[in-house]
Design an enzyme around this catalytic site. Structure first.
Site, PDB file in Angstrom:
ATOM      1  N   GLY A  16       0.806  -1.217   0.000  1.00  0.00           N
ATOM      2  CA  GLY A  16       0.000   0.000   0.000  1.00  0.00           C
ATOM      3  C   GLY A  16       0.836   1.263   0.000  1.00  0.00           C
ATOM      4  N   PHE A  33       6.872   6.997   9.657  1.00  0.00           N
ATOM      5  CA  PHE A  33       6.446   8.378   9.925  1.00  0.00           C
ATOM      6  C   PHE A  33       6.258   9.198   8.652  1.00  0.00           C
ATOM      7  CE2 PHE A  33       8.529   6.998  13.850  1.00  0.00           C
ATOM      8  CZ  PHE A  33       7.583   7.360  14.803  1.00  0.00           C
ATOM      9  N   ASN A  42       1.318  10.922  16.013  1.00  0.00           N
ATOM     10  CA  ASN A  42       0.158  11.314  15.202  1.00  0.00           C
ATOM     11  C   ASN A  42      -0.851  12.103  16.022  1.00  0.00           C
ATOM     12  OD1 ASN A  42       1.049  10.374  12.798  1.00  0.00           O
ATOM     13  ND2 ASN A  42      -0.357   8.641  12.648  1.00  0.00           N
ATOM     14  N   LEU A  88       0.409  15.681  16.471  1.00  0.00           N
ATOM     15  CA  LEU A  88       0.302  16.486  15.241  1.00  0.00           C
ATOM     16  C   LEU A  88      -1.161  16.911  15.034  1.00  0.00           C
ATOM     17  CD1 LEU A  88       2.656  14.426  12.886  1.00  0.00           C
ATOM     18  CD2 LEU A  88       3.047  16.760  13.711  1.00  0.00           C
ATOM     19  N   CYS A 104      -4.986   8.012   8.774  1.00  0.00           N
ATOM     20  CA  CYS A 104      -4.372   7.675  10.065  1.00  0.00           C
ATOM     21  C   CYS A 104      -4.728   8.543  11.264  1.00  0.00           C
ATOM     22  CB  CYS A 104      -2.860   7.628   9.898  1.00  0.00           C
ATOM     23  SG  CYS A 104      -2.391   6.268   8.818  1.00  0.00           S
TER      24      CYS A 104
HETATM   25  P1  NAD Z   1      -3.045   0.331   2.529  1.00  0.00           P
HETATM   26  O1  NAD Z   1      -4.457  -0.048   2.747  1.00  0.00           O
HETATM   27  O2  NAD Z   1      -2.685   1.287   1.447  1.00  0.00           O
HETATM   28  O3  NAD Z   1      -2.178  -1.013   2.249  1.00  0.00           O
HETATM   29  C1  NAD Z   1      -2.320  -2.180   2.971  1.00  0.00           C
HETATM   30  C2  NAD Z   1      -2.216  -3.367   2.003  1.00  0.00           C
HETATM   31  O4  NAD Z   1      -2.158  -4.579   2.752  1.00  0.00           O
HETATM   32  C3  NAD Z   1      -3.413  -3.500   1.059  1.00  0.00           C
HETATM   33  O5  NAD Z   1      -2.976  -3.409  -0.288  1.00  0.00           O
HETATM   34  C4  NAD Z   1      -3.998  -4.877   1.400  1.00  0.00           C
HETATM   35  O6  NAD Z   1      -4.499  -5.586   0.266  1.00  0.00           O
HETATM   36  C5  NAD Z   1      -2.787  -5.584   1.982  1.00  0.00           C
HETATM   37  N1  NAD Z   1      -3.121  -6.733   2.828  1.00  0.00           N
HETATM   38  C6  NAD Z   1      -4.049  -6.815   3.824  1.00  0.00           C
HETATM   39  N2  NAD Z   1      -4.040  -8.056   4.371  1.00  0.00           N
HETATM   40  C7  NAD Z   1      -3.086  -8.770   3.716  1.00  0.00           C
HETATM   41  C8  NAD Z   1      -2.598 -10.099   3.827  1.00  0.00           C
HETATM   42  N3  NAD Z   1      -3.090 -10.952   4.748  1.00  0.00           N
HETATM   43  N4  NAD Z   1      -1.613 -10.513   2.988  1.00  0.00           N
HETATM   44  C9  NAD Z   1      -1.108  -9.668   2.058  1.00  0.00           C
HETATM   45  N5  NAD Z   1      -1.530  -8.386   1.905  1.00  0.00           N
HETATM   46  C10 NAD Z   1      -2.507  -7.940   2.726  1.00  0.00           C
HETATM   47  O7  NAD Z   1      -2.488   0.838   3.922  1.00  0.00           O
HETATM   48  P2  NAD Z   1      -1.283   1.888   4.178  1.00  0.00           P
HETATM   49  O8  NAD Z   1      -1.773   3.273   4.023  1.00  0.00           O
HETATM   50  O9  NAD Z   1      -0.084   1.439   3.430  1.00  0.00           O
HETATM   51  O10 NAD Z   1      -1.061   1.656   5.731  1.00  0.00           O
HETATM   52  C11 NAD Z   1      -0.488   0.456   6.227  1.00  0.00           C
HETATM   53  C12 NAD Z   1      -0.155   0.654   7.685  1.00  0.00           C
HETATM   54  O11 NAD Z   1       0.834   1.696   7.811  1.00  0.00           O
HETATM   55  C13 NAD Z   1      -1.327   1.098   8.558  1.00  0.00           C
HETATM   56  O12 NAD Z   1      -1.189   0.492   9.823  1.00  0.00           O
HETATM   57  C14 NAD Z   1      -1.158   2.581   8.689  1.00  0.00           C
HETATM   58  O13 NAD Z   1      -1.704   3.085   9.882  1.00  0.00           O
HETATM   59  C15 NAD Z   1       0.350   2.743   8.688  1.00  0.00           C
HETATM   60  N6  NAD Z   1       0.855   4.026   8.179  1.00  0.00           N
HETATM   61  C16 NAD Z   1       0.315   4.594   7.068  1.00  0.00           C
HETATM   62  C17 NAD Z   1       0.855   5.792   6.569  1.00  0.00           C
HETATM   63  C18 NAD Z   1       0.287   6.463   5.341  1.00  0.00           C
HETATM   64  O14 NAD Z   1       0.738   7.559   5.017  1.00  0.00           O
HETATM   65  N7  NAD Z   1      -0.659   5.881   4.623  1.00  0.00           N
HETATM   66  C19 NAD Z   1       1.955   6.379   7.196  1.00  0.00           C
HETATM   67  C20 NAD Z   1       2.492   5.762   8.325  1.00  0.00           C
HETATM   68  C21 NAD Z   1       1.939   4.566   8.804  1.00  0.00           C
HETATM   69  C1  UGA Z   2       0.431  11.951   8.927  1.00  0.00           C
HETATM   70  C2  UGA Z   2       1.729  12.292   9.693  1.00  0.00           C
HETATM   71  O1  UGA Z   2       2.129  13.624   9.346  1.00  0.00           O
HETATM   72  C3  UGA Z   2       2.836  11.292   9.352  1.00  0.00           C
HETATM   73  O2  UGA Z   2       3.996  11.568  10.122  1.00  0.00           O
HETATM   74  C4  UGA Z   2       2.343   9.878   9.641  1.00  0.00           C
HETATM   75  O3  UGA Z   2       3.323   8.923   9.276  1.00  0.00           O
HETATM   76  C5  UGA Z   2       1.069   9.617   8.876  1.00  0.00           C
HETATM   77  O4  UGA Z   2       0.071  10.623   9.225  1.00  0.00           O
HETATM   78  C6  UGA Z   2       0.449   8.293   9.186  1.00  0.00           C
HETATM   79  O5  UGA Z   2       0.703   7.699  10.213  1.00  0.00           O
HETATM   80  O6  UGA Z   2      -0.366   7.900   8.331  1.00  0.00           O
HETATM   81  P1  UGA Z   2      -0.450  12.300   6.448  1.00  0.00           P
HETATM   82  O7  UGA Z   2      -1.760  11.956   7.048  1.00  0.00           O
HETATM   83  O8  UGA Z   2      -0.015  11.573   5.232  1.00  0.00           O
HETATM   84  O9  UGA Z   2       0.726  12.100   7.537  1.00  0.00           O
HETATM   85  O10 UGA Z   2      -0.426  13.868   6.082  1.00  0.00           O
HETATM   86  P2  UGA Z   2      -0.269  15.203   6.971  1.00  0.00           P
HETATM   87  O11 UGA Z   2       0.632  16.112   6.251  1.00  0.00           O
HETATM   88  O12 UGA Z   2       0.052  14.917   8.378  1.00  0.00           O
HETATM   89  O13 UGA Z   2      -1.729  15.825   6.900  1.00  0.00           O
HETATM   90  C7  UGA Z   2      -2.833  15.220   7.555  1.00  0.00           C
HETATM   91  C8  UGA Z   2      -4.048  16.120   7.439  1.00  0.00           C
HETATM   92  O14 UGA Z   2      -3.880  17.307   8.230  1.00  0.00           O
HETATM   93  C9  UGA Z   2      -4.309  16.614   6.013  1.00  0.00           C
HETATM   94  O15 UGA Z   2      -5.691  16.609   5.766  1.00  0.00           O
HETATM   95  C10 UGA Z   2      -3.748  18.024   6.029  1.00  0.00           C
HETATM   96  O16 UGA Z   2      -4.331  18.845   5.068  1.00  0.00           O
HETATM   97  C11 UGA Z   2      -4.128  18.459   7.442  1.00  0.00           C
HETATM   98  N1  UGA Z   2      -3.307  19.568   7.968  1.00  0.00           N
HETATM   99  C12 UGA Z   2      -1.965  19.426   8.090  1.00  0.00           C
HETATM  100  C13 UGA Z   2      -3.941  20.726   8.392  1.00  0.00           C
HETATM  101  O17 UGA Z   2      -5.168  20.858   8.314  1.00  0.00           O
HETATM  102  N2  UGA Z   2      -3.165  21.752   8.914  1.00  0.00           N
HETATM  103  C14 UGA Z   2      -1.819  21.649   9.036  1.00  0.00           C
HETATM  104  O18 UGA Z   2      -1.177  22.617   9.526  1.00  0.00           O
HETATM  105  C15 UGA Z   2      -1.194  20.457   8.614  1.00  0.00           C
END
Ligand code: NAD
Ligand code: UGA
Length: 456
Positions: free
Chosen positions: A10, A159, A221, A224, A273
């Protein structure tokens, strides 16, 4: 050379593994997913996610030391280090519904690993964001089987922010690695630290115990998001007085103890998130008998919901309390700029509220229309998804800006004004546009946290 596997292709799995592959050419990295369509797109020119700079990196390593596959069991058998980056959404049923983490995907992965691993030693890395003590649960599952493999479970939360993922991965503030405090745990943590050490300075690689690492991710998170809710709450006060939230944010943020980032007032935060992780944190506090702490963090989410509703109420009120049959054009559907991700975007909640009022909603976004169509699929009402931004704004009564894409600043607003219904209104949910210029053209302008510029 190690065989490194990532389960979950993902927003996190894909970019992080591309970055490891780029910087660790001696290791072979494989990313697997049960979603075949996603894997096919990772193997194509049209990646499943939009992230500036990602395609170039993927193309430079794909087929060399980075591979995208669907055979999860086969790849587990070959792996020395397994990153698990599956989704961990909010649980929507049973105990803790609407708050706790839904760990079914995570547990399924643990059982897949146990069943299919063949190596003598395997390091399992929690990349997904997980509630505190999940690693312990994972270790228990591994111990429950008959496998002769020796497992070490490490926490290595991610992060990165979407839209700046490549920048964040290239130059992280810190890499957090939590391991068990015994000899095996330390060795496992070091094997993961060695990967990052190929491009991250040693002083930014932080080794902690597992629970601190898991909790730090949720707290980062939460803090923030708490800043955004704090500034958004003050934006409401600014609108009732003569203060300007941008000036207040600047003045407050210049105090170096506070800092200037994450103080931009907005329609509210979105993304996959913030909401989910704060609710997990709040649920954990409840679970551990700390209801006051749970309420404190839950209020960050309440303020966010209130802020999105406040934005909608202002539109409704300024439209003489009726939106039925009126065209509202939404500029931007992604939860932030430079991503096509719409998960928990304020645009979803706003669209639902507008459609409930029987407004005609036209939506434009340069990268997120495909996801927007999925988000609004089951919702009744008159919605048009428009690729041409000028067509999206034609005949509109209201422009509601939700995502701060750069291109929205460059539009020809005189042309847009001519084609809109008068009086024409702009509600700027990001304080992104030139409000004085719009007012001069003839618009009524409603920013966040500043007095409106009214013509009527
Ligand atoms: P996502 O939904 O984009 O990706 C997850 C993937 O895992 C999907 O493609 C799904 O099909 C796959 N999956 C689920 N079960 C599976 C299995 N049993 N075997 C193989 N594949 C499987 O999610 P994401 O945004 O990449 O987030 C993943 C994790 O990272 C979450 O816990 C999220 O909180 C964390 N995280 C996300 C972000 C972000 O910016 N999106 C940033 C930091 C941390
Ligand atoms: C956030 C954190 O910034 C990452 O460090 C973390 O890894 C991630 O969540 C996660 O765990 O998924 P993200 O959600 O991708 O990252 O984007 P951000 O830049 O944090 O923005 C989040 C939301 O807050 C957006 O809708 C953005 O528009 C809003 N935002 C951000 C505000 O409304 N005001 C601000 O000053 C900053």
């Amino acid at each position: 050379m190690s065989n490194i596997l990532c389960i979950g292709a993902g927003y996190v799995g894909g970019p992080t593994m591309a970055m490891i592959a780029k910087n660790c050419p001696k290791h072979q990295i494989t990313v697997v997913d049960i979603n075949k369509d996603r894997i096919d797109r990772w193997n194509s020119e049209e990646l499943p996610i939009y992230e500036p700079g990602l395609l170039e990196i993927v193309k430079s390593v794909r087929g060399k030391n980075l591979f995208f596959q669907t055979d999860v069991a086969k790849e587990i058998a070959n792996a020395d280090i397994i990153f698990v980056s599956v989704n961990t959404p909010t649980k929507m049923f049973g105990e803790g519904a609407g708050k706790a983490a839904d760990l079914q995907f995570w547990e399924k992965t643990a059982r897949d690993i146990l069943e299919n691993c063949r190596k003598a030693n395997v390091v399992v890395v929690e990349k997904s964001t997980l509630p505190v003590r999940t690693a312990e649960a994972m270790a228990k599952i591994f111990e429950s089987g008959k496998s002769s493999t020796k497992f070490s479970v490490i926490s290595n939360p991610e992060f990165l922010s979407e839209g700046t993922a490549i920048e964040d991965l290239t130059n992280p503030d810190r890499v957090l690695i939590g391991g068990e405090q015994d000899e095996t745990g330390r060795k496992a943590a070091e094997s993961v630290a060695e990967l990052y050490a190929q491009w991250v300075p040693a002083e930014r690689i932080l080794l902690t115990n597992v629970w601190s690492s898991e909790l730090s991710k949720l707290v980062a998170n939460a803090m923030l998001a708490q800043r955004i809710s704090s500034v958004n709450s003050i934006s409401a006060l600014c609108e009732r007085t003569e203060a300007d939230i941008s000036e207040v944010s600047k003045a407050v943020g210049m105090d170096k103890r506070i800092g200037s980032q994450f103080l931009e007032a907005s329609i509210g935060f979105g993304g996959s998130c913030f909401r989910k992780d704060i609710l997990h944190l709040s649920y954990l506090c409840e679970y551990y008998g700390l209801p006051e702490v749970a309420d404190y963090w839950a209020s960050v989410v309440h303020i966010n919901e209130w802020q999105i509703d406040r934005f909608f109420q202002t539109i409704l009120h300024e439209q003489f309390d009726t939106l039925a049959g009126k065209v509202v054009s939404i500029l931007g559907f992604a939860f932030k700029q430079n991503t096509g991700d719409t998960r928990d975007s304020p645009a979803i909640h706003l669209s639902e509220k507008l459609l409930c009022e029987q407004a005609k909603v036209k939506i434009h976004d340069p990268k997120a229309l495909e996801n927007a169509k999925i988000d609004l699929k089951g919702i009744k009402g008159d919605v048009i998804f428009q690729e041409d931004v000028y067509q999206a704004l034609e005949d509109a009564h209201v422009i509601a800006l939700v995502t701060q894409w750069d291109e929205y600043r460059e539009l020809d607003y005189e042309r847009i004004y001519r084609k809109m219904v008068k009086p024409a209104f702009v509600f700027d949910g990001r304080n992104h546009l030139d409000h004085d210029k719009l007012f001069q053209i003839g618009f009524n302008v409603f920013p966040i946290g500043r007095p409106p510029l009214r013509r009527i």
